[in-house]
Design an enzyme around this catalytic site. Structure first.
Site, mmCIF file in Angstrom:
data_model
loop_
_atom_site.group_PDB
_atom_site.id
_atom_site.type_symbol
_atom_site.label_atom_id
_atom_site.label_comp_id
_atom_site.label_asym_id
_atom_site.label_seq_id
_atom_site.Cartn_x
_atom_site.Cartn_y
_atom_site.Cartn_z
ATOM 1 N N ASP A 142 -0.205 11.268 1.240
ATOM 2 C CA ASP A 142 0.474 10.140 2.082
ATOM 3 C C ASP A 142 1.851 10.078 2.649
ATOM 4 O O ASP A 142 2.980 10.626 1.829
ATOM 5 C CB ASP A 142 0.473 8.608 1.456
ATOM 6 C CG ASP A 142 0.915 7.446 1.641
ATOM 7 O OD1 ASP A 142 1.949 7.070 2.573
ATOM 8 O OD2 ASP A 142 0.622 6.603 1.342
ATOM 9 N N HIS A 196 -1.965 7.915 4.425
ATOM 10 C CA HIS A 196 -1.559 6.414 4.046
ATOM 11 C C HIS A 196 -2.533 5.304 4.809
ATOM 12 O O HIS A 196 -2.641 4.527 4.183
ATOM 13 C CB HIS A 196 -0.671 6.116 4.570
ATOM 14 C CG HIS A 196 0.332 5.013 4.941
ATOM 15 N ND1 HIS A 196 0.589 4.762 3.364
ATOM 16 C CD2 HIS A 196 0.580 3.642 4.792
ATOM 17 C CE1 HIS A 196 1.408 3.765 3.276
ATOM 18 N NE2 HIS A 196 1.375 3.022 4.377
ATOM 19 N N SER A 219 -0.044 -1.122 1.590
ATOM 20 C CA SER A 219 1.357 -0.624 1.742
ATOM 21 C C SER A 219 1.730 -1.965 1.770
ATOM 22 O O SER A 219 1.763 -2.355 0.049
ATOM 23 C CB SER A 219 1.457 -0.464 3.655
ATOM 24 O OG SER A 219 2.317 0.153 3.896
#
Length: 253
Positions: free
Chosen positions: A194, A224, A93
């Site tokens: 996601d 995610h 991320s």
């Protein structure tokens, strides 16, 4: 500020091939610990730092900014470079955007990038209001623990720090602007479902980097936080194969 149990940084000294793993926004090393341990078992030197303001409280995080997080990641990278002949940088991320920023600054000193659901773009129109909202709404609904696997929870904040988030979004502009400077080999692993970062984020990265050695792998059984989800074993195995291939190619050249 006391650190949450499980949020501590992780370090392992192994071979002269180093790997720096960078966690995501509002998360901490907990989300990358299994990955780091797998890389350590493969023999690599591994560092998983805890970024400032993470792994404590969201209020503490609101007192930190992107520059603080990057400074720690950059310091860890430089220390690995002093110890290791090859250093790879991986990130989940926001950790992916920090990894890209390191690659943009350090060029060929970065041997390769492993990006898992990297974040450089959100599609939510409400984010346009953050420059104003941050003065009246210091926190928002949490974004952590987006995991498909039953019974697995990410150790993340119960609220998202809005001041800190705004800093991240501003920094993305520079990261995206400089994506053509990324020439290192890239392994990008993206979840097909996601709920935090849109597919457009990975698409933007892949369309703008200048790397010739690029592999994209779709993860069909994870959300995610894929490093703790059903596809985690594949992430671990693919990253080891990627690092071993590139390390051996450099040694033989």
């Amino acid at each position: 500020m006391p650190v949450l149990p499980g949020a501590e940084p992780y370090a392992h000294d192994g071979s002269d091939v180093g790997v720096l793993l960078i966690h995501g926004f509002s998360g901490n090393p907990h989300s990358l610990r299994p990955w780091g341990e797998h890389l350590a078992e493969a023999g690599f030197t591994v560092r998983v730092p805890r970024l400032p303001g993470h792994g404590t409280t969201w209020q503490e995080m609101n007192r930190t900014r992107w520059q603080d997080w990057y400074a720690v990641a950059d310091r860890e990278f430089r220390e690995l470079r002093e110890r290791c002949s090859h250093v790879f940088v991986g990130g989940l991320s926001m950790g992916g955007s920090l990894a890209l920023a390191i690659a943009e600054e350090h060029g060929p000193r970065v041997s390769g990038l492993v990006l898992v659901n990297p974040a450089v773009k959100f599609n939510d129109w409400r984010l346009r209001l953050i420059p104003v909202l941050k003065y009246v709404m210091p926190s928002a609904a949490p974004i952590g623990s987006d995991i498909k696997k039953p019974g697995v929870t990410e150790l993340a904040y119960e609220r998202a720090a809005v001041h800190a988030a705004h800093s991240q979004f501003v920094a993305w502009r520079t990261v995206v602007r400089d994506l053509p400077e990324v020439t290192q080999p890239v392994l990008l692993l993206r979840s097909t479902e996601d709920h935090v970062v849109p597919a457009a984020s990975s698409e933007l990265i892949l369309s703008q980097i200048s790397s010739q050695d690029v592999t994209e792998i779709l993860l069909h059984e994870s959300y995610h936080v894929a490093t703790l989800d059903n596809d985690a074993p594949r992430i671990f195995e693919e990253s080891v194969a990627f690092i071993e291939r590139l390390s051996s190619e450099r040694l033989s050249s």
